[in-house]
Design a protein around this motif. Structure first.
Motif, mmCIF file in Angstrom:
data_model
loop_
_atom_site.group_PDB
_atom_site.id
_atom_site.type_symbol
_atom_site.label_atom_id
_atom_site.label_comp_id
_atom_site.label_asym_id
_atom_site.label_seq_id
_atom_site.Cartn_x
_atom_site.Cartn_y
_atom_site.Cartn_z
ATOM 1 N N LEU A 135 0.594 -1.181 -0.218
ATOM 2 C CA LEU A 135 0.280 -0.400 0.139
ATOM 3 C C LEU A 135 0.922 1.753 -0.098
ATOM 4 C CD1 LEU A 135 -2.747 1.554 0.471
ATOM 5 C CD2 LEU A 135 -2.554 1.364 2.360
ATOM 6 N N ILE A 136 1.729 1.022 0.364
ATOM 7 C CA ILE A 136 3.149 2.091 1.537
ATOM 8 C C ILE A 136 3.321 2.699 -0.671
ATOM 9 C CG2 ILE A 136 5.121 2.953 1.480
ATOM 10 C CD1 ILE A 136 4.113 1.744 4.305
ATOM 11 N N GLN A 137 3.874 1.438 -0.708
ATOM 12 C CA GLN A 137 4.783 1.567 -2.240
ATOM 13 C C GLN A 137 3.521 2.438 -3.607
ATOM 14 O OE1 GLN A 137 7.667 1.593 -2.722
ATOM 15 N NE2 GLN A 137 7.782 0.838 -0.617
ATOM 16 N N THR A 138 2.541 1.747 -3.068
ATOM 17 C CA THR A 138 1.325 1.934 -4.222
ATOM 18 C C THR A 138 1.298 3.533 -4.709
ATOM 19 O OG1 THR A 138 0.412 0.177 -4.451
ATOM 20 C CG2 THR A 138 -0.737 2.119 -5.366
ATOM 21 N N THR A 139 1.128 4.080 -2.975
ATOM 22 C CA THR A 139 0.606 5.396 -3.469
ATOM 23 C C THR A 139 1.802 6.031 -3.461
ATOM 24 O OG1 THR A 139 1.880 5.503 -1.019
ATOM 25 C CG2 THR A 139 -1.139 5.501 -0.483
ATOM 26 N N ARG A 147 -4.007 5.709 -10.339
ATOM 27 C CA ARG A 147 -3.365 5.831 -9.143
ATOM 28 C C ARG A 147 -4.015 5.627 -7.777
ATOM 29 N NH1 ARG A 147 0.403 10.374 -6.800
ATOM 30 N NH2 ARG A 147 1.298 9.622 -5.329
ATOM 31 N N VAL A 148 -5.373 6.489 -7.784
ATOM 32 C CA VAL A 148 -6.709 6.381 -7.005
ATOM 33 C C VAL A 148 -7.182 4.960 -6.811
ATOM 34 C CG1 VAL A 148 -8.219 7.028 -5.327
ATOM 35 C CG2 VAL A 148 -6.352 8.887 -6.772
ATOM 36 N N ALA A 149 -7.327 4.478 -7.803
ATOM 37 C CA ALA A 149 -8.485 3.169 -7.661
ATOM 38 C C ALA A 149 -7.239 1.974 -7.171
ATOM 39 C CB ALA A 149 -8.700 3.052 -9.199
ATOM 40 N N THR A 150 -5.840 1.992 -7.712
ATOM 41 C CA THR A 150 -4.764 1.008 -7.149
ATOM 42 C C THR A 150 -4.953 1.274 -6.022
ATOM 43 O OG1 THR A 150 -3.691 1.553 -9.706
ATOM 44 C CG2 THR A 150 -2.932 0.271 -8.020
ATOM 45 N N THR A 151 -5.058 1.987 -5.737
ATOM 46 C CA THR A 151 -4.113 2.819 -4.093
ATOM 47 C C THR A 151 -5.403 1.972 -3.162
ATOM 48 O OG1 THR A 151 -3.070 4.821 -4.663
ATOM 49 C CG2 THR A 151 -3.843 4.391 -2.065
ATOM 50 N N THR A 294 -2.148 10.420 0.785
ATOM 51 C CA THR A 294 -1.446 10.900 1.725
ATOM 52 C C THR A 294 -2.065 10.124 3.262
ATOM 53 O OG1 THR A 294 -1.122 12.919 1.471
ATOM 54 C CG2 THR A 294 -0.921 12.804 4.072
ATOM 55 N N THR A 295 -3.383 10.002 3.130
ATOM 56 C CA THR A 295 -3.778 9.166 4.419
ATOM 57 C C THR A 295 -3.404 8.079 4.523
ATOM 58 O OG1 THR A 295 -5.726 10.858 4.781
ATOM 59 C CG2 THR A 295 -6.375 8.506 5.247
ATOM 60 N N ALA A 296 -3.471 6.817 3.057
ATOM 61 C CA ALA A 296 -3.756 5.798 2.790
ATOM 62 C C ALA A 296 -1.732 6.054 2.822
ATOM 63 C CB ALA A 296 -3.803 5.619 1.419
ATOM 64 N N HIS A 297 -1.086 6.377 3.069
ATOM 65 C CA HIS A 297 0.597 6.353 3.012
ATOM 66 C C HIS A 297 0.121 6.413 4.929
ATOM 67 C CE1 HIS A 297 4.671 7.685 3.414
ATOM 68 N NE2 HIS A 297 5.289 6.587 1.995
ATOM 69 N N ARG A 298 -0.360 7.414 5.262
ATOM 70 C CA ARG A 298 -0.160 7.339 6.640
ATOM 71 C C ARG A 298 -0.381 5.773 7.148
ATOM 72 N NH1 ARG A 298 -2.329 11.600 7.399
ATOM 73 N NH2 ARG A 298 -1.828 12.834 6.890
ATOM 74 N N SER A 299 -2.164 5.984 6.457
ATOM 75 C CA SER A 299 -2.295 4.388 7.496
ATOM 76 C C SER A 299 -1.468 3.036 7.326
ATOM 77 C CB SER A 299 -3.274 3.875 6.560
ATOM 78 O OG SER A 299 -4.497 4.692 6.590
ATOM 79 N N VAL A 331 -12.096 8.914 4.260
ATOM 80 C CA VAL A 331 -11.546 9.509 3.418
ATOM 81 C C VAL A 331 -11.610 9.137 1.697
ATOM 82 C CG1 VAL A 331 -9.605 10.624 1.998
ATOM 83 C CG2 VAL A 331 -9.459 10.742 4.411
ATOM 84 N N ARG A 332 -12.288 7.717 1.538
ATOM 85 C CA ARG A 332 -12.430 6.825 0.922
ATOM 86 C C ARG A 332 -14.320 7.480 0.329
ATOM 87 N NH1 ARG A 332 -15.306 2.285 0.053
ATOM 88 N NH2 ARG A 332 -14.985 2.159 2.006
ATOM 89 N N VAL A 333 -14.369 7.168 1.579
ATOM 90 C CA VAL A 333 -15.919 7.095 0.528
ATOM 91 C C VAL A 333 -16.668 9.040 0.844
ATOM 92 C CG1 VAL A 333 -18.364 8.347 2.625
ATOM 93 C CG2 VAL A 333 -17.014 5.751 3.320
#
Length: 373
Positions: A135-139, A147-151, A294-299, A331-333
């Motif tokens: 997940l981190i690498q994808t972001t 990019r968003v769909a893959t993340t 950013t939230t996906a990377h932080r998670s 954030v996704r919602v």
């Protein structure tokens, strides 16, 4: 003449000691080599759960061979030789001496299910760490076409791993979750700041868009000043106050954005008056997109940090991972609300119903209405 150091011996001394799970693997394999019939009850642990190729090859070999009779197994090493030969076809370096060493490493063969459970837990930790790393690498991969769909797909895969761990390892009462240290705030991105200023300017020029952009919150902004100004616009809109650069500046003063020296009044008036031709919704989506990544990377970082702490139990991993993914889910919602087109309005029928036709005249008088005295 001083003795010449042995380079091989020095290299071995510099290697870090094996983790505790390595010794658990040795104990489990020793139990299975000593009492092979116990392998039939350990169906939940896969070979890839072991930390070394040699241990994985031994488990595969033990399962592939029929268990010998206990009395015969105690008299000779024929079955052990078969295990060694089968495992040697998958990996090299295994010896008869190491098999006997594994047997000596097992304190209690009847504890094999407990050993297997520990190995499964550590394997779950590695799976969770690998999913978080993906997940981190994808972001961070800017070359992705979607990019968003893959993340979000990687986040879904990570959620599946967490749910699977929670199913196999039910929660236990009295186990508190561990919270990793907060991630340091990243440096301010000038491109993000420019997009945020353009949104504030266009929203000030077209304040009607603020009410439609409820999916954007101050927490999506990278600059605290810009987040405060967006909150000012939301507040002024809900109050029905006229909105222009001057009224926004006055609202910013009430929020302490000017009094604390965060920004100069002339500077605020300057960029609030520089609206471009793009609608505010466009810049809002760019800001929300950046916030989602950013939230996906932080998670992912939070979960990766949890898995790197050996003191974190499996239950604590599940709770901590779900908390980190909850932030991303929120954030996704909002992203789905922002990017989903509104449903088409139902067509209103333009046909005017004809007045009722006049019926035949009544032939009898209507009944008299009695009025009570």
């Amino acid at each position: 003449m001083p003795p010449t150091p042995d380079p091989i011996e020095d290299d071995l001394d510099s290697l870090p000691p094996p983790p505790p799970v390595f010794h658990v693997e040795q104990a489990l394999l020793g139990a299975l080599l000593l009492e092979p019939h116990r392998a039939a009850s350990l169906t939940g642990i896969p070979a890839e759960a072991f930390s070394t190729a040699g241990h994985a090859a031994l488990l595969t070999a033990i399962r592939s061979l029929p268990a010998p009779e206990p009395a015969q197994h105690s008299r000779n090493t024929a079955w052990l030789n078969q295990v060694l030969a089968a495992a040697g076809e998958q990996t090299r370096g295994l010896t008869t001496t190491y098999l006997h060493h594994l047997i000596q490493c097992c304190p209690e063969p009847q504890h094999a299910p407990a050993y297997a459970r520990i190995i499964e837990e550590e394997h779950s930790r590695r799976l969770l760490r690998a999913a978080a790393h993906r997940l981190i690498q994808t972001t961070l991969d800017t070359s992705l076409p979607h990019r968003v769909a893959t993340t979000l797909a990687e986040a879904g895969a990570l959620t599946t791993v967490v749910d699977d761990i929670a199913t196999r390892f039910p929660t236990r009462s009295g186990s508190l979750s561990r919270t990793p240290a907060s991630t340091p705030v990243t440096a301010h991105d000038e491109e993000a700041g420019e997009e945020e200023r353009l949104l504030l300017a266009t929203a000030t020029a077209r304040p009607g868009s603020v009410e439609r952009m409820r999916w954007l919150i101050p927490g999506d902004f990278t600059d605290p000043l810009h987040a405060g100004l967006w909150q000012c616009l939301i507040t002024l809109t809900r109050r029905g106050t006229p909105i222009d650069p001057v009224t926004v500046l006055w609202g910013a003063q009430h929020r302490g954005l000017v009094a604390t020296g965060t920004a100069e009044p002339r500077e605020l008036l300057g960029f609030l008056s520089e609206a471009d031709g793009c609608p505010p919704e466009y810049w809002g989506e760019q800001i929300l997109l950046r916030s989602l990544l950013t939230t996906a990377h932080r998670s992912g970082r939070r979960i990766e940090k949890l898995t790197g702490d050996p003191a974190t139990t499996t239950y604590q991993l599940v709770v901590g991972a779900r908390r980190a993914l909850a932030d991303l889910s929120a954030v996704r919602v909002r992203w789905q609300h922002a990017t989903t087109p509104p449903p088409a309005n139902a067509r209103v029928s333009n046909r005017i119903s004809a007045p009722p036709r006049a019926g035949p005249l009544p032939t009898t008088a209507p009944p008299a209405v009695r009025i009570p005295r």
